[in-house]
Design an enzyme around this catalytic site. Structure first.
Site, PDB file in Angstrom:
ATOM      1  N   LYS A   1       0.617  -1.181  -0.145  1.00  0.00           N
ATOM      2  CA  LYS A   1       0.016   0.035  -0.149  1.00  0.00           C
ATOM      3  C   LYS A   1       0.835   1.112  -0.244  1.00  0.00           C
ATOM      4  CE  LYS A   1      -4.007   0.657   1.755  1.00  0.00           C
ATOM      5  NZ  LYS A   1      -5.162   0.702   2.857  1.00  0.00           N
TER       6      LYS A   1
ATOM      7  N   ASP B   1     -12.242  -0.017  11.820  1.00  0.00           N
ATOM      8  CA  ASP B   1     -13.027  -0.087  10.470  1.00  0.00           C
ATOM      9  C   ASP B   1     -13.202  -1.591  10.215  1.00  0.00           C
ATOM     10  OD1 ASP B   1     -14.291   1.195   8.377  1.00  0.00           O
ATOM     11  OD2 ASP B   1     -12.505   1.003   7.236  1.00  0.00           O
TER      12      ASP B   1
END
Length: 460
Positions: A40, A129
């Site tokens: 990422k 999350d």
């Protein structure tokens, strides 16, 4: 921000973009040993925020302590340079948000998520999350991705002003109200995710984001259709008071699973430059950044690869449950092994060597049978031709065995054994066939074998 196929970032070779979330762009990549990982790369506006980057660097130290079969471990990171990045295990599978629901083996899912949450909380990390899009289903087992990233980058300079990082319907009431949050918020998200898996519905309904958030704070969840063995636990986990919710370890006990022990492969600190991941944790991950709410909603981050596409290899790319067209470079990935790496599984180079050895072995054995048929058919009418065929085949195969003896290949011993055994087998088969069958019958056999071989090659 896209990286051309084949470019490197630190020691990692970026192959192709998988998707983009609120905080970064995810790439399928190869580590120095040829194993697939997910890299990422943080967006420029995140990389430009020194305070957010410092906070993330501090949090990554803790995130790297999280290990277990139900989490996509953080393997490596570099917070220095123009393009900071995180490296995680690449999980090949599909998010819970797009698999058929209700989930068939709900108990297996619940136990796996509970163990994942315990491993995360035992390391002092809060996911912030947890939702169906961040639960990858890999061969029937859940694997939680993106833990800790939301809390690490929850700053006003990274998200929209006044925004809450996460997804309404799975965020705890205290998160939506801007209160201090911790592990109980993940327990709430765990229950909301399981409720969706059990019923196929979001427990607080659908509609405008503000309406969902209001129902989370003021209404009871819709748990109709949840199995009787699970509903009481979910109701406790969805209580508005964080202190009244059970802990992840207590959830494991309620579900009858052992609390996972914390394991480490050693300290993996940040030094400003990327470090090699440990082999015991290497393989796959599909991370994606959380989305801001209710500020500017970017692309849904949960990007992943769907296995079993038209080519039988990598399928389409999905982002947040929506299929998008494969980006440039996916066509070159069909020969890559994207299965999760586990101890004992060969690397890419080893897999290719095994494949080459398998093909070579088939050729040696197949051609030997054909030569034995021809030599047996020619033994009576043309004995010299019969011996010439046998001698030629034997010389070629013995020469190949000699080359194997002098090489340093992975399969040199197996190659030598195959070659020498093939020579002995061809001679024995020649004697048996020429004794039992007439030359005409053997010629028919040889012709049939030739036709079958040609058809096989054309199909291949």
């Amino acid at each position: 921000m896209s990286e051309p196929d084949g470019e490197h970032l630190g020691p990692y070779r970026l192959l192709s973009p998988l998707g983009s979330g609120g905080f970064g762009e995810v790439h399928l990549a190869l580590d120095p040993e040829g194993r697939t990982v997910a890299v990422k790369v943080l967006h420029p506006h995140v990389a430009a925020d020194a305070s957010a980057l410092t906070r993330l660097e501090r949090e990554v130290e803790t995130m790297r302590l999280v290990e277990g079969p139900y989490v996509a471990e953080v393997l490596d990171a570099s917070m220095s340079g123009e393009r900071p990045y995180l490296v995680t295990r690449y999980v090949q599978g599909r998010p819970l948000s797009v698999v058929p629901v209700p989930v068939t083996d709900l108990r297996r899912l619940a136990k796996g998520l509970a163990q994942a949450l315990t491993a995360i909380h035992d390391a002092g990390v809060v996911h912030r999350d947890l939702k169906p899009a961040n639960v990858m289903m890999a061969e029937g087992e859940p694997v939680v991705i993106d833990f800790g990233i939301a809390s690490a980058l929850d700053s006003l300079s990274v998200t929209a002003s006044g925004a809450v990082v996460g997804t309404p319907g799975y965020l705890a009431p205290e998160v939506l109200e801007g209160q201090e949050t911790g592990a109980p918020a993940d327990v709430f998200s765990f229950a909301a995710t399981l409720a969706y898996a059990a019923t196929g519905r979001q427990p607080y309904g659908t509609g405008p984001l503000s309406a969902i958030a209001y129902r989370v704070v003021h209404h009871e969840p819709d748990l109709e259709g949840v199995p009787a063995w699970l509903e009481p636990l979910l109701r406790e986990c969805l209580l508005r008071d964080p202190a009244a919710r059970p802990t992840a370890a207590q959830i494991c006990a309620r579900l009858g699973v052992d609390t996972p022990s914390r394991g480490r492969h050693g300290v993996r600190g940040l030094s400003g430059t990327a470090r090699r991941p440990t082999p015991s944790a290497m393989g796959a991950a599909g991370p994606a950044g959380p989305e801001p709410f209710p500020g500017a909603l970017g692309p849904e981050p949960g990007a992943f690869l769907e296995a079993g596409g038209p080519s039988g290899g990598l399928g389409g790319v999905f982002a947040g449950g929506r299929r998008v067209e494969p980006t440039q470079g996916h066509a070159d990935l069909h020969d890559l092994s994207t299965r999760e790496w586990r101890p004992g599984r060969p690397t890419t180079d080893e897999a290719r060597a095994r494949h080459r050895e398998k093909i070579r072995r088939r050729w040696v054995i197949g051609s030997g049978i054909f030569v034995a048929l021809l030599a047996a058919a020619a033994r009576t009418p043309l004995p010299e031709a019969s011996l010439l065929l046998l001698a030629s085949y034997s010389l070629i195969v013995v020469g190949d065995a000699a080359v194997a003896l002098l090489s340093r290949g992975l399969f040199r011993i197996r190659r030598m054994v195959t070659d020498l055994s093939s020579v002995a087998g061809v001679v024995a088969l020649w004697l048996v066939l020429s004794t039992l069958f007439s030359p005409f019958t053997l010629a028919l056999f040889a012709g049939t074998a030739l036709v079958v071989g040609v058809v096989f090659l054309l199909n291949a």
